[in-house]
Design an enzyme around this catalytic site. Structure first.
Site, PDB file in Angstrom:
ATOM      1  N   ILE A  12       0.841  -1.189   0.000  1.00  0.00           N
ATOM      2  CA  ILE A  12       0.000   0.000   0.000  1.00  0.00           C
ATOM      3  C   ILE A  12       0.880   1.244   0.000  1.00  0.00           C
ATOM      4  O   ILE A  12       1.793   1.381   0.817  1.00  0.00           O
ATOM      5  CB  ILE A  12      -0.926   0.015   1.227  1.00  0.00           C
ATOM      6  CG1 ILE A  12      -1.665  -1.329   1.364  1.00  0.00           C
ATOM      7  CG2 ILE A  12      -1.907   1.175   1.138  1.00  0.00           C
ATOM      8  CD1 ILE A  12      -2.494  -1.718   0.160  1.00  0.00           C
ATOM      9  N   THR A  25       2.292  -2.416   4.349  1.00  0.00           N
ATOM     10  CA  THR A  25       2.532  -0.996   4.129  1.00  0.00           C
ATOM     11  C   THR A  25       3.772  -0.810   3.277  1.00  0.00           C
ATOM     12  O   THR A  25       4.636  -1.690   3.193  1.00  0.00           O
ATOM     13  CB  THR A  25       2.754  -0.233   5.445  1.00  0.00           C
ATOM     14  OG1 THR A  25       4.052  -0.568   5.975  1.00  0.00           O
ATOM     15  CG2 THR A  25       1.688  -0.546   6.468  1.00  0.00           C
ATOM     16  N   ASP A  26       3.894   0.346   2.648  1.00  0.00           N
ATOM     17  CA  ASP A  26       5.173   0.767   2.120  1.00  0.00           C
ATOM     18  C   ASP A  26       6.041   1.178   3.315  1.00  0.00           C
ATOM     19  O   ASP A  26       5.589   1.166   4.468  1.00  0.00           O
ATOM     20  CB  ASP A  26       4.973   1.928   1.133  1.00  0.00           C
ATOM     21  CG  ASP A  26       6.113   2.060   0.132  1.00  0.00           C
ATOM     22  OD1 ASP A  26       7.203   1.491   0.372  1.00  0.00           O
ATOM     23  OD2 ASP A  26       5.929   2.733  -0.899  1.00  0.00           O
ATOM     24  N   ALA A  27       7.280   1.542   3.058  1.00  0.00           N
ATOM     25  CA  ALA A  27       8.226   1.851   4.135  1.00  0.00           C
ATOM     26  C   ALA A  27       7.644   2.894   5.093  1.00  0.00           C
ATOM     27  O   ALA A  27       7.195   3.956   4.672  1.00  0.00           O
ATOM     28  CB  ALA A  27       9.545   2.338   3.551  1.00  0.00           C
ATOM     29  N   SER A  28       7.705   2.589   6.373  1.00  0.00           N
ATOM     30  CA  SER A  28       6.997   3.406   7.370  1.00  0.00           C
ATOM     31  C   SER A  28       7.756   4.656   7.779  1.00  0.00           C
ATOM     32  O   SER A  28       7.232   5.468   8.537  1.00  0.00           O
ATOM     33  CB  SER A  28       6.704   2.559   8.614  1.00  0.00           C
ATOM     34  OG  SER A  28       7.924   2.212   9.272  1.00  0.00           O
TER      35      SER A  28
END
Length: 578
Positions: free
Chosen positions: A235, A282-285
């Site tokens: 995402i 998730t993409d990188a947080s």
């Protein structure tokens, strides 16, 4: 609720039993640990003992290194994990990006720039072989964004193209190719990049399409790839105001959150309407597109509560683990949501057969590394480069340039800054010089004021360089000019353009009126916005030796240009087609 026997997991009775038994065997803290994918920033075994042992993470991704170092690292990590690990890599271009010695086969854009759809399959095959040889089992690819906005440079080379049709066709080919190596995919970046011109690494961006337009474009892509069997979806930190308000009409503009934190996009749209049963991550947080939305202590559990199953990267392991655990204990993450997420994580692992593979066989032996950067894979890269190097325009009829007709070449290199990987973006220039000299040209490399001063020259300034370079002797000294541009900056800038060494710099193509000039892009497809005066533009797609060699060959007329381009190259600007 997750269906373990349905697409994309297809688990048999034994695998389902393992998933359910493993879930019941985990402590609360181990379940929380499974939600995390750690970015391994150290190859030290003590570091892994902490991350894999103490935090019991569900997956890892490692920093760049040579393939042997990576393989040893993964082998040790798997040996220490209570539950086998998902091991991710970013094989967007083949083996490059997953190992320092991996093969750069092609960019996504290159794979969409020729009628032969099998190019994307070959790219996936090489990516799968090289990453599996190191012990990776999860690809953060293919990228299924649609490059509608030419100003968007975060996906300009990372998208297969600017239409749903080409993205769907090539993404399926890539998926089929990499799947041959028992690798699962995480396609990205839902709900779709390519509308906004900004980059989520530095700011939240937005997909502003309305519900019906989104369904006809990005929705088509996701429906078809979900039906094709893609196992997980990454995402993006991308808000979608019209989509969110379609499902939650009461929302105001201030309520719009990036998709990673938006339950209406993850549950109502992706899970319910698109019917996705696989794993959501998730993409990188640490990306600002996420961190600008909420306090860290809130966004960590909020991502899981919203519908993500895995959280990509600790910022600080102690803090983020505590935030997630506190989120469960406070009820932000319900017991049902935690159980559903961990079931999907374990199901993805079981779909790879990790549960049935002896621990000492999860990572191949050192002999498997022979495939990485192999002659066979570089030959594939060369074949693809020959097909995809593209002539965008030659309105002045400058081509071909040969050593017989244009012996003396003034060679310019236009480099961007190093991206977050730290890779030197200027190494291509020596390759270009070498390939031109092998072809028989007499090559004279231009150096700007900063470069000359760095070499010890005194009293050199941009205007003195211009005076040296731009005079009536230019056409007497050089028969043609060739410019190679490798302008990157991915994940650091909101958009990327050419930055000249100084104002009125001598490398800016003033010389197009003096000698035949050829501009070759090794990265961005949008350079005509900055060099519209250039009459001959070639897109070679990548700074690899294969791509540069193919470009030099085609400049001489020794092989035909067969690559294609889309309308983004003209930058919707007057004068670029001239």
């Amino acid at each position: 609720m997750v269906d373990l026997r349905a697409k994309p997991f297809f688990l048999d009775d034994a695998a389902v039993a393992w998933v359910e038994e493993t879930l019941e065997s985990l402590t609360l803290e181990e379940k929380i640990g499974q939600l995390f994918i750690n970015l391994n920033v150290s190859f030290d075994e003590g570091y892994l003992d902490n991350i894999v042992g103490n935090y019991a993470v569900g997956g890892i991704r490692y920093m760049g290194a040579d393939s042997k170092t990576v393989q040893d690292h993964i082998r040790y990590a798997q040996s220490k994990a209570k539950v086998p690990l998902l091991v991710a890599s970013n094989p967007e271009m083949g083996g490059a990006g997953s190992a320092d010695d991996g093969t750069l086969v092609a960019t996504h854009l290159a794979a969409g720039s020729h009628p032969d759809k099998s190019i994307a399959r070959l790219m996936g095959q090489v990516a799968g072989r090289e990453t599996a040889a190191m012990g990776c089992n999860w690809a953060f690819a293919p990228i299924v964004d649609i490059h509608y906005n030419w100003r968007n440079t975060v996906i300009s080379t990372r998208s297969f193209g600017n239409t749903p049709d080409v993205v769907i066709e090539r993404a399926k080919e890539y998926f089929d190719g990499i799947s041959e190596s028992n690798t699962v995919c995480a396609m990205k970046h839902f709900p779709g990049d390519g509308i906004d011109e900004r980059d989520q690494h530095v700011v939240t961006s937005y997909n502003t399409l309305g519900y019906h337009d989104w369904n006809a474009s990005y929705g088509r892509v996701y429906r078809e790839l979900i039906d094709h069997g893609v196992q997980s979806i990454m995402i993006g930190h991308i808000g979608a105001p019209d989509l969110s308000k379609h499902f939650r009409p009461e929302m105001t503009d201030a309520d719009i959150l990036p998709a990673t934190l938006a339950p209406e996009l993850l549950n109502d749209l992706l899970r319910t309407e698109l019917g996705f049963n696989g794993l959501i991550l998730t993409d990188a947080s640490m990306m600002i597109g996420m961190t600008q939305a909420k306090k860290r202590s809130e966004l960590v559990p909020a991502a899981i509560a919203a519908g993500c199953d895995m959280f990509l990267f600790f910022r600080n392991a102690d803090e983020d683990f505590r935030y997630m655990l506190d989120g469960y204990r406070s009820g932000v993450i319900t017991e049902e949501r935690l159980r559903d997420a961990v079931l999907r994580i374990l199901a993805l692992k079981a779909s790879l057969g990790l549960h049935a593979t002896p621990r000492n066989e999860l990572v191949p032996g050192p002999e498997a590394l022979a495939v990485i950067g192999s002659a066979e894979h570089h030959a594939i890269a060369a074949t693809i480069a020959d097909k995809t190097v593209t002539l965008v325009k030659d309105t002045q009829g400058n081509l071909p340039l040969t050593p017989e007709t244009h012996k003396r070449i003034r060679l310019y290199g236009i480099s961007g800054q190093a991206d977050f990987t730290g890779t030197d973006p200027s190494g291509y220039l020596e390759v270009a010089r070498d390939e031109l000299e092998k072809a028989g040209f007499d090559v004279h490399v231009f150096k700007n004021a900063k470069q000359r001063a760095a070499e010890g020259e005194e009293n050199v300034y941009f205007h003195t360089v211009m005076a040296d370079e731009a005079n009536e002797q230019y056409a007497e000294k050089y028969d043609a000019a060739i410019v190679f541009a490798n302008v990157t900056g991915f994940a650091q800038e909101a958009s990327i353009r050419i930055t000249w060494s100084t104002p009125m710099a001598a490398e800016i193509p003033w010389y197009v009126t003096e000698v035949p000039t050829v501009f070759v892009s090794l990265a961005q497809p949008n350079h005509l916005i900055d060099v519209p005066m250039v009459k001959t533009m070639i897109h070679a797609h990548a700074p690899s030796r294969e791509a540069i060699a193919a470009a030099v060959e085609k400049i001489q007329g020794l092989s035909k240009f067969t690559g294609t381009f889309n309308e983004n190259v003209w930058c919707d600007t007057f004068g670029t087609r001239l």
